[in-house]
Design an enzyme around this catalytic site. Structure first.
Site, PDB file in Angstrom:
ATOM      1  N   GLU A   2       2.829  -8.455  -1.918  1.00 49.28           N
ATOM      2  CA  GLU A   2       1.580  -9.107  -1.481  1.00 49.28           C
ATOM      3  C   GLU A   2       1.521 -10.608  -1.775  1.00 49.28           C
ATOM      4  OE1 GLU A   2       1.767  -6.134  -2.897  1.00 49.28           O
ATOM      5  OE2 GLU A   2       0.442  -4.735  -1.879  1.00 49.28           O
ATOM      6  N   GLY A  23       0.811  -1.224   0.000  1.00 49.53           N
ATOM      7  CA  GLY A  23       0.000   0.000   0.000  1.00 49.53           C
ATOM      8  C   GLY A  23       0.845   1.275   0.000  1.00 49.53           C
TER       9      GLY A  23
HETATM   10  N1  COA Z   1       1.733  -4.175   8.756  1.00 46.37           N
HETATM   11  C1  COA Z   1       1.785  -4.202  10.095  1.00 46.37           C
HETATM   12  N2  COA Z   1       2.916  -4.017  10.797  1.00 46.37           N
HETATM   13  C2  COA Z   1       4.044  -3.799  10.099  1.00 46.37           C
HETATM   14  C3  COA Z   1       4.065  -3.763   8.692  1.00 46.37           C
HETATM   15  C4  COA Z   1       2.836  -3.960   8.008  1.00 46.37           C
HETATM   16  N3  COA Z   1       2.753  -3.923   6.682  1.00 46.37           N
HETATM   17  N4  COA Z   1       5.326  -3.543   8.279  1.00 46.37           N
HETATM   18  C5  COA Z   1       6.070  -3.437   9.388  1.00 46.37           C
HETATM   19  N5  COA Z   1       5.305  -3.583  10.484  1.00 46.37           N
HETATM   20  C6  COA Z   1       5.694  -3.532  11.900  1.00 46.37           C
HETATM   21  C7  COA Z   1       6.368  -4.828  12.333  1.00 46.37           C
HETATM   22  O1  COA Z   1       5.404  -5.812  12.666  1.00 46.37           O
HETATM   23  C8  COA Z   1       7.150  -4.346  13.518  1.00 46.37           C
HETATM   24  O2  COA Z   1       6.263  -4.169  14.617  1.00 46.37           O
HETATM   25  P1  COA Z   1       6.661  -4.716  16.097  1.00 46.37           P
HETATM   26  O3  COA Z   1       7.913  -3.963  16.437  1.00 46.37           O
HETATM   27  O4  COA Z   1       5.486  -4.343  16.944  1.00 46.37           O
HETATM   28  O5  COA Z   1       6.894  -6.189  15.947  1.00 46.37           O
HETATM   29  C9  COA Z   1       7.601  -2.955  13.108  1.00 46.37           C
HETATM   30  O6  COA Z   1       6.706  -2.544  12.078  1.00 46.37           O
HETATM   31  C10 COA Z   1       9.002  -2.911  12.560  1.00 46.37           C
HETATM   32  O7  COA Z   1       9.099  -3.835  11.494  1.00 46.37           O
HETATM   33  P2  COA Z   1      10.162  -5.027  11.448  1.00 46.37           P
HETATM   34  O8  COA Z   1       9.624  -6.100  10.563  1.00 46.37           O
HETATM   35  O9  COA Z   1      10.591  -5.426  12.797  1.00 46.37           O
HETATM   36  O10 COA Z   1      11.394  -4.278  10.726  1.00 46.37           O
HETATM   37  P3  COA Z   1      12.514  -4.923   9.823  1.00 46.37           P
HETATM   38  O11 COA Z   1      13.529  -3.877   9.616  1.00 46.37           O
HETATM   39  O12 COA Z   1      12.961  -6.240  10.349  1.00 46.37           O
HETATM   40  O13 COA Z   1      11.776  -5.220   8.411  1.00 46.37           O
HETATM   41  C11 COA Z   1      10.309  -4.741   6.539  1.00 46.37           C
HETATM   42  C12 COA Z   1      11.263  -4.169   7.635  1.00 46.37           C
HETATM   43  C13 COA Z   1       9.669  -3.571   5.842  1.00 46.37           C
HETATM   44  C14 COA Z   1      11.147  -5.554   5.523  1.00 46.37           C
HETATM   45  C15 COA Z   1       9.257  -5.664   7.204  1.00 46.37           C
HETATM   46  O14 COA Z   1       8.650  -4.946   8.257  1.00 46.37           O
HETATM   47  C16 COA Z   1       8.168  -6.142   6.266  1.00 46.37           C
HETATM   48  O15 COA Z   1       8.401  -7.034   5.463  1.00 46.37           O
HETATM   49  N6  COA Z   1       6.947  -5.572   6.410  1.00 46.37           N
HETATM   50  C17 COA Z   1       5.784  -6.001   5.677  1.00 46.37           C
HETATM   51  C18 COA Z   1       5.852  -5.551   4.242  1.00 46.37           C
HETATM   52  C19 COA Z   1       4.638  -6.035   3.464  1.00 46.37           C
HETATM   53  O16 COA Z   1       4.447  -7.221   3.260  1.00 46.37           O
HETATM   54  N7  COA Z   1       3.814  -5.078   3.029  1.00 46.37           N
HETATM   55  C20 COA Z   1       2.638  -5.363   2.243  1.00 46.37           C
HETATM   56  C21 COA Z   1       1.464  -5.535   3.107  1.00 46.37           C
HETATM   57  S1  COA Z   1       0.021  -5.915   2.173  1.00 46.37           S
END
Ligand code: COA
Length: 257
Positions: A135, A112
């Site tokens: 996704e 998003g």
């Molecule tokens: N929805 C909900 N929470 C999210 C999020 C999302 N799309 N993306 C990140 N967060 C949250 C994590 O759960 C984490 O929360 P917490 O500390 O309470 O556990 C916080 O943000 C930090 O993210 P984290 O994953 O620990 O950071 P990272 O540096 O290890 O990884 C990303 C960063 C962006 C690679 C990873 O967060 C990720 O893959 N996010 C999802 C991306 C995604 O699939 N987006 C499409 C959604 S439809």
């Protein structure tokens, strides 16, 4: 109105909306989408604001996607409603605003987040930004316009690859593919976008709205963009901005819109 997940800053001729959930990497939950709708509406209706900049708070993310926690237990119907409502409230809403929207991509723009950047009219990324539509790794497809707007920007082949692999691409690759307009050093992102906003705000706001409408018409089903252009071009002649713009040219002075 008071916002919990969004900050708004006003400058000379532009307003900046900052998505403010840094601990969740600015993930778009329902409340944030509703607040963003209100914030964009507020700035769109404010005559002092000529351009809107949208960015994420903190130095890690523009937006890391829709909030996964919120839809983890959804069924088919809820999934459809989520996509429809999100598109109406935010993504189509932004794309069809009469004021130019510049996305300042300051880190991860995933799912998003990239869809919000793509709904904006101009995209500028910092050199450390990472972009992607992951996704399919969740068993989903992009649902906020990503399957439509990505091919419009990068072509069908690249869009297929990005969506099927779900991998993130670098800012430099995004520039190469035409996904972003500019890549700038991290510390210069906002000042660069403000420079763009300044240039845009010297021009007629009415013409700006007409240009956005006409360009968007090219991508609407059942709409003849050339006809929209003729209509909008003609309408411009009935505006004060047209009188001022042409008078200023003939009098060899800068226009004041
Ligand atoms: N929805 C909900 N929470 C999210 C999020 C999302 N799309 N993306 C990140 N967060 C949250 C994590 O759960 C984490 O929360 P917490 O500390 O309470 O556990 C916080 O943000 C930090 O993210 P984290 O994953 O620990 O950071 P990272 O540096 O290890 O990884 C990303 C960063 C962006 C690679 C990873 O967060 C990720 O893959 N996010 C999802 C991306 C995604 O699939 N987006 C499409 C959604 S439809």
């Amino acid at each position: 109105m008071g916002y919990r997940n969004v900050l708004i800053e006003f400058d000379d001729d532009w307003g900046t909306i900052i998505i403010n959930r840094p601990k969740k990497l600015n993930a778009l939950n329902k409340e944030t989408i509703a607040e963003l709708h209100m914030a964009f509406k507020e700035l769109n209706e404010d005559d002092e604001v000529r351009v809107i900049i949208i960015t994420g708070s903190g130095d890690r993310a523009f937006v890391a996607g829709a909030d996964i926690d919120e839809f983890a237990d959804f069924d088919k119907d809820k999934g459809k409603k989520l996509s429809k409502k999100g598109q109406e409230l935010l993504f189509d809403f932004v794309s069809n605003l009469k004021k130019p929207v510049i996305a300042a991509i300051n880190g991860f723009a995933l799912g998003g987040g990239l869809e919000l950047a793509m709904a904006s009219h101009i995209r500028v990324a910092c050199d450390t930004a990472k972009m992607g539509l992951p996704e399919v790794s969740l068993g989903l497809i992009p649902g906020y316009g990503g399957t439509q707007r990505l091919p419009q920007l990068v072509g069908k082949g690249k869009a297929m690859e990005m969506i099927m692999t779900g991998t993130m691409i670098s800012a430099d690759d995004a520039l190469k593919f035409g996904l972003v307009n500019h890549v700038v050093p991290e510390g210069e992102l906002i000042s660069f976008c403000e420079g763009l906003a300044k240039k845009i705000s010297r021009n007629s706001p009415i013409a700006m709205g007409a240009a956005i409408k006409s360009i968007n018409a090219n991508f609407e089903d059942g709409v003849n963009g050339f006809k929209t252009e003729i209509e909008e071009f003609g309408n411009c002649f009935g505006t004060e901005d047209f009188k001022e713009g042409t008078a200023a040219f003939l009098e060899k002075r800068k226009p004041s819109f």
